[in-house]
Motif scaffolding. Structure first.
Motif, PDB file in Angstrom:
ATOM      1  N   HIS A  46      31.917  64.796  32.957  1.00 39.61           N
ATOM      2  CA  HIS A  46      31.722  65.156  31.466  1.00 39.61           C
ATOM      3  C   HIS A  46      30.186  64.560  31.010  1.00 39.61           C
ATOM      4  N   THR A  47      29.495  65.332  30.127  1.00 38.58           N
ATOM      5  CA  THR A  47      28.182  65.185  29.942  1.00 38.58           C
ATOM      6  C   THR A  47      28.047  63.887  28.703  1.00 38.58           C
ATOM      7  N   THR A  48      29.030  63.579  28.134  1.00 37.06           N
ATOM      8  CA  THR A  48      28.912  62.417  27.139  1.00 37.06           C
ATOM      9  C   THR A  48      29.048  61.095  27.908  1.00 37.06           C
ATOM     10  N   PRO A  49      27.901  60.296  27.610  1.00 35.30           N
ATOM     11  CA  PRO A  49      27.888  58.873  28.361  1.00 35.30           C
ATOM     12  C   PRO A  49      29.145  57.947  28.316  1.00 35.30           C
ATOM     13  N   SER A  50      29.719  57.424  29.060  1.00 35.40           N
ATOM     14  CA  SER A  50      30.749  56.251  28.720  1.00 35.40           C
ATOM     15  C   SER A  50      30.039  55.013  28.482  1.00 35.40           C
ATOM     16  N   LEU A  51      30.902  54.084  27.584  1.00 36.34           N
ATOM     17  CA  LEU A  51      30.581  53.177  27.290  1.00 36.34           C
ATOM     18  C   LEU A  51      31.426  51.962  28.115  1.00 36.34           C
ATOM     19  N   TYR A  52      32.224  52.569  29.120  1.00 43.99           N
ATOM     20  CA  TYR A  52      32.858  51.688  29.789  1.00 43.99           C
ATOM     21  C   TYR A  52      32.944  52.157  31.400  1.00 43.99           C
ATOM     22  N   GLU A  53      32.453  51.626  32.260  1.00 48.31           N
ATOM     23  CA  GLU A  53      32.582  51.913  33.583  1.00 48.31           C
ATOM     24  C   GLU A  53      32.351  50.640  34.445  1.00 48.31           C
ATOM     25  N   GLY A  54      33.700  50.231  35.036  1.00 50.66           N
ATOM     26  CA  GLY A  54      33.662  49.090  36.255  1.00 50.66           C
ATOM     27  C   GLY A  54      33.792  47.895  35.606  1.00 50.66           C
ATOM     28  N   LEU A  55      33.962  47.440  34.267  1.00 49.82           N
ATOM     29  CA  LEU A  55      34.016  46.258  33.966  1.00 49.82           C
ATOM     30  C   LEU A  55      35.283  45.397  34.265  1.00 49.82           C
ATOM     31  N   LEU A  56      36.227  46.278  34.296  1.00 46.95           N
ATOM     32  CA  LEU A  56      37.606  45.346  34.413  1.00 46.95           C
ATOM     33  C   LEU A  56      37.801  45.133  35.974  1.00 46.95           C
ATOM     34  N   SER A  57      37.362  46.016  36.896  1.00 45.75           N
ATOM     35  CA  SER A  57      37.735  45.566  38.125  1.00 45.75           C
ATOM     36  C   SER A  57      36.489  44.545  38.554  1.00 45.75           C
ATOM     37  N   THR A  58      35.255  44.576  37.920  1.00 43.61           N
ATOM     38  CA  THR A  58      34.082  43.681  38.220  1.00 43.61           C
ATOM     39  C   THR A  58      34.825  42.187  38.072  1.00 43.61           C
ATOM     40  N   ILE A  59      35.551  42.183  36.843  1.00 45.44           N
ATOM     41  CA  ILE A  59      36.120  40.731  36.552  1.00 45.44           C
ATOM     42  C   ILE A  59      37.162  40.315  37.497  1.00 45.44           C
ATOM     43  N   LEU A  60      37.882  41.278  37.883  1.00 46.65           N
ATOM     44  CA  LEU A  60      39.244  40.954  38.641  1.00 46.65           C
ATOM     45  C   LEU A  60      38.808  41.029  40.163  1.00 46.65           C
ATOM     46  N   ILE A  61      37.845  41.677  40.604  1.00 48.88           N
ATOM     47  CA  ILE A  61      37.618  41.935  42.322  1.00 48.88           C
ATOM     48  C   ILE A  61      37.615  40.554  43.126  1.00 48.88           C
ATOM     49  N   LEU A  62      37.345  39.374  42.163  1.00 50.73           N
ATOM     50  CA  LEU A  62      37.033  38.178  42.813  1.00 50.73           C
ATOM     51  C   LEU A  62      38.539  37.856  43.622  1.00 50.73           C
ATOM     52  N   PHE A  63      39.659  37.935  42.943  1.00 48.37           N
ATOM     53  CA  PHE A  63      40.964  37.645  43.573  1.00 48.37           C
ATOM     54  C   PHE A  63      41.194  38.468  44.610  1.00 48.37           C
ATOM     55  N   ALA A  64      40.768  39.759  44.960  1.00 49.34           N
ATOM     56  CA  ALA A  64      40.909  40.824  45.948  1.00 49.34           C
ATOM     57  C   ALA A  64      40.521  39.899  47.343  1.00 49.34           C
ATOM     58  N   TYR A  65      39.365  38.947  47.068  1.00 50.14           N
ATOM     59  CA  TYR A  65      38.810  38.257  48.455  1.00 50.14           C
ATOM     60  C   TYR A  65      39.745  36.851  48.649  1.00 50.14           C
ATOM     61  N   LEU A  66      40.506  36.592  47.538  1.00 51.88           N
ATOM     62  CA  LEU A  66      41.533  35.520  47.907  1.00 51.88           C
ATOM     63  C   LEU A  66      42.816  35.876  48.444  1.00 51.88           C
ATOM     64  N   GLN A  67      42.889  37.088  48.802  1.00 48.70           N
ATOM     65  CA  GLN A  67      44.004  37.573  49.450  1.00 48.70           C
ATOM     66  C   GLN A  67      44.545  36.955  50.917  1.00 48.70           C
ATOM     67  N   TYR A  68      43.404  36.203  51.455  1.00 43.79           N
ATOM     68  CA  TYR A  68      43.431  35.512  52.471  1.00 43.79           C
ATOM     69  C   TYR A  68      44.157  34.143  52.680  1.00 43.79           C
ATOM     70  N   CYS A  69      44.537  33.649  51.278  1.00 43.10           N
ATOM     71  CA  CYS A  69      45.390  32.706  51.179  1.00 43.10           C
ATOM     72  C   CYS A  69      46.533  32.827  50.297  1.00 43.10           C
ATOM     73  N   ALA A  70      46.964  34.067  50.217  1.00 42.27           N
ATOM     74  CA  ALA A  70      48.221  34.340  49.529  1.00 42.27           C
ATOM     75  C   ALA A  70      49.246  33.599  50.135  1.00 42.27           C
ATOM     76  N   PRO A  71      50.183  33.006  49.428  1.00 45.07           N
ATOM     77  CA  PRO A  71      51.249  31.990  49.860  1.00 45.07           C
ATOM     78  C   PRO A  71      52.314  33.108  50.036  1.00 45.07           C
ATOM     79  N   ILE A  72      52.363  34.047  51.135  1.00 46.64           N
ATOM     80  CA  ILE A  72      53.557  34.452  51.381  1.00 46.64           C
ATOM     81  C   ILE A  72      54.261  34.110  52.794  1.00 46.64           C
ATOM     82  N   LYS A  73      55.581  33.790  52.636  1.00 39.98           N
ATOM     83  CA  LYS A  73      56.117  33.327  53.800  1.00 39.98           C
ATOM     84  C   LYS A  73      56.563  34.053  55.040  1.00 39.98           C
TER      85      LYS A  73
END
Length: 290
Positions: A46-73
């Motif tokens: 689309h030619t119309t510029p977006s006022l939102y791109e990537g903000l939510l995932s930038t906030i939450l992406i931290l937790f993807a790196y913490l999957q190494y200590c997910a407490p699954i038995k």
């Protein structure tokens, strides 16, 4: 129900809500990443510029790196968990690759192919450390590998409090129609460096110490160049940011894998951590019988 899934007991440092959060948040973060990636693909048509791109995932992406200590038995559930997260992040990468293919941006395509390879190796290493070597296998086998840098309740609240301050600076950029933004990992890297450095006094080998220093240095370069790009609108700064962010991810992944191996830590800390986990496992089994 919790003791059938979580590997750690409900206690002072890990309550039930926290244990579920550590399992669910990485999934939510990568779902947000997939959504932002394909929203970016949608906006590219689309030619119309977006006022939102990537903000939510930038906030939450931290937790993807913490999957190494997910407490699954369960070993089977843990394997399925890491495979699910791998599929999600690869789908997100593909979304960005499709966008940059449409824009004919070869540099960004190469960057995201690099991300795909990096995440593939990381997931394979996680499966080896957590699924293959993360359980007792009896005599004659290599000893199990344990998580030595674990997250607790206070760490999650610490992450959130630091995110509030950092995002106050970055949100105006994400909402600026003059810039085309994607998911950024350097904010997560800044917080993870602070998190890992808390255990620095227990590090024993030079390799893990050097990895932490390099991780911090490359993350600093990434953040600095991103601000220079926003200030001077010069593409070279944006390219340096993308490259350094990918390199920082490699150091971050390497550090996460290193922390599974006890010889990277002082023997007193490693043995204490082993006894703590054995006690936690015994308590979990006792809770399951009650």
């Amino acid at each position: 129900m919790l003791h059938h899934i979580a590997v750690r007991p409900i206690g002072e440092n890990q309550d039930g809500f926290f244990l579920w959060a550590m399992i669910i948040l990485p999934i939510l973060s990568l779902c947000a990443y997939v959504g932002d990636a394909f929203y970016f693909y949608h906006v590219a048509h689309h030619t119309t510029p977006s006022l939102y791109e990537g903000l939510l995932s930038t906030i939450l992406i931290l937790f993807a790196y913490l999957q190494y200590c997910a407490p699954i038995k369960s070993r089977a559930l843990l394997l399925a968990y890491h495979i699910l997260l791998y599929i999600l992040i690869e789908v997100g990468h593909i979304g960005y690759i499709l966008t940059y293919s449409y824009k004919k941006n070869l540099f960004s395509i190469i960057i995201f192919v690099g991300w795909m390879l990096c995440d593939t190796f990381f997931t394979a290493a996680l499966i080896y450390c957590r699924v293959y070597r993360g359980y007792e296998r009896g005599r004659g086998h290599k000893p199990r590998l344990n998580v030595h840098i674990d997250a607790e309740n206070k760490d999650i609240f610490h992450f959130i409090s630091r995110l509030d301050v950092i995002l106050a600076l970055f949100i105006p950029i994400f909402l600026n129609a003059d810039f085309s933004t994607t998911t950024r990992d350097n904010i997560a890297f800044f917080l993870l460096f602070d998190f890992f450095s808390e255990k620095y006094e227990h590090f024993h080998r030079a390799w893990i110490k050097a990895c932490l220093y390099l991780f911090a240095a490359v993350t600093t370069v990434s953040i600095a160049c991103e601000w220079l790009y926003f200030g001077f609108h010069t593409d070279i700064f944006h390219q340096i940011t993308d490259i350094s962010e990918l390199v920082a991810a490699c150091f971050c992944y390497t550090l996460i894998i290193m922390q599974f191996f006890p010889y990277h830590f002082k023997s007193s800390y490693s043995e204490g951590r082993k006894q703590q986990l054995q006690g936690a496992a015994a308590d979990t089994q006792l809770d399951a019988r009650v």
